[in-house]
Design an enzyme around this catalytic site. Structure first.
Site, PDB file in Angstrom:
ATOM      1  N   ASP A  56      30.674  -3.896 -10.593  1.00 36.13           N
ATOM      2  CA  ASP A  56      29.908  -2.694 -10.223  1.00 36.13           C
ATOM      3  C   ASP A  56      29.372  -1.967 -11.469  1.00 36.13           C
ATOM      4  O   ASP A  56      28.691  -0.952 -11.350  1.00 36.13           O
ATOM      5  CB  ASP A  56      30.734  -1.748  -9.332  1.00 36.13           C
ATOM      6  CG  ASP A  56      31.976  -1.206 -10.007  1.00 36.13           C
ATOM      7  OD1 ASP A  56      32.721  -2.001 -10.611  1.00 36.13           O
ATOM      8  OD2 ASP A  56      32.210   0.023  -9.936  1.00 36.13           O
ATOM      9  N   HIS A  57      29.644  -2.533 -12.664  1.00 34.63           N
ATOM     10  CA  HIS A  57      29.126  -1.957 -13.917  1.00 34.63           C
ATOM     11  C   HIS A  57      28.190  -2.905 -14.661  1.00 34.63           C
ATOM     12  O   HIS A  57      27.388  -2.460 -15.473  1.00 34.63           O
ATOM     13  CB  HIS A  57      30.295  -1.537 -14.828  1.00 34.63           C
ATOM     14  CG  HIS A  57      31.112  -0.438 -14.224  1.00 34.63           C
ATOM     15  ND1 HIS A  57      31.063   0.859 -14.671  1.00 34.63           N
ATOM     16  CD2 HIS A  57      31.949  -0.442 -13.152  1.00 34.63           C
ATOM     17  CE1 HIS A  57      31.851   1.615 -13.906  1.00 34.63           C
ATOM     18  NE2 HIS A  57      32.403   0.847 -12.992  1.00 34.63           N
TER      19      HIS A  57
HETATM   20 ZN   LIG Z   1      33.682   1.162 -11.399  1.00 32.91          ZN
HETATM   21 ZN   LIG Z   2      36.071  -0.570 -13.263  1.00 34.39          ZN
END
Ligand SMILES: [Zn+2]
Ligand SMILES: [Zn+2]
Length: 256
Positions: A56-57
């Site tokens: 998610d990054h």
């Molecule tokens: Zn995150």
């Molecule tokens: Zn994380």
């Protein structure tokens, strides 16, 4: 320089700094919000910074490469999209005339890093991913409470005016927990009210500042008598900072 929090997924922020012509983005977990912002403001993508390996990054990095006109920086000791310029404590990440200092902040992941700028042209700023959240801290997926204690201490000693740009909008639920830890802390109560109105208006509660976090974040207040007492009542083995943090983290994991 403009600073923008681009919402992504359910509660992530992709941070963007731009000078009106070129932009840096931090932790693009998905490409869509970045592409839309670049197009809407006619910005060139000058650099990408990654704080840690979670999808998610970093999930949007490769999709953004075709429009990137500069480097990708990322943690030296994590498996992240390649190529990237490997960064660890003491290294510098340069983009848009800003010279970010890299700080090692392991615990959420083993090689997690932060990017700090002293703010020669404005207020200082730190991008700290999922290590320090406003009024909270990340889960200990790959590290220990002692490591998180040290990592948060590194962030907490930055100047009070440092803008804290973290990876998720978790502030309201973190503040509910902070109030359970320190029911008599008026800064927490006041800030919770402020953040409720921000969220009701659809606005981010971030960036926070280091000075504010020192007053409201139980995980960097592990030396405060009220925090120690609450942690001892929830299983802390001693009054030591990492034992207090460990108890808070376990308590938070079950807190609703
Ligand atoms: Zn995150
Ligand atoms: Zn994380």
């Amino acid at each position: 320089m403009n600073l923008t929090a681009l919402p992504a997924f359910a509660d992530n922020y992709i941070w963007m700094i731009d000078d009106g012509a070129r932009a840096i983005v931090v932790d693009p977990g998905e490409p869509g919000p970045v592409a839309e912002a670049l197009d809407a403001r006619h910005l060139e993508l000058a650099a990408i910074l990654m704080t840690h390996h979670h999808a998610d990054h970093v999930g949007g990095v490769d999709a953004l490469r075709p429009r990137l006109r500069g480097p990708v920086y990322g943690p030296a000791h994590e498996k992240v999209p390649l190529p990237r310029i490997a960064c660890q404590q003491g290294d510098h990440a340069a983009a848009l005339g800003i010279d970010f200092e890299v700080i090692d902040i392991p615990a959420h992941t083993a090689g997690h890093i932060a990017y700090f700028d002293r703010g020669r042209a404005g207020a200082p700023i730190v991008f700290c991913g999922d290590t320090m959240f406003s009024a909270g801290c990340g889960k200990l997926f790959e590290g220990t409470a002692a490591q998180m204690y040290d990592s948060l201490a590194r962030l907490a000693q930055l100047p009070d005016s440092t803008r804290v740009c973290c990876g998720h909008e978790y502030t309201l639920s973190n503040l509910r927990f902070a109030q359970a830890v320190e029911p008599d802390n008026e800064d927490i109560a006041r800030h919770a009210e402020h953040c409720q109105s921000l969220r009701a208006a659809g606005k981010p509660t971030l960036p926070s500042t280091v000075g504010l976090e020192r007053r409201i974040n139980p995980f960097i207040r592990c030396g405060e008598p009220a925090v120690i007492a609450a942690a001892r009542a929830h299983g802390a083995a001693s009054n030591g900072g990492s034992d207090v943090l460990a108890a808070l983290r376990n308590w938070k994991n079950e807190f609703r």
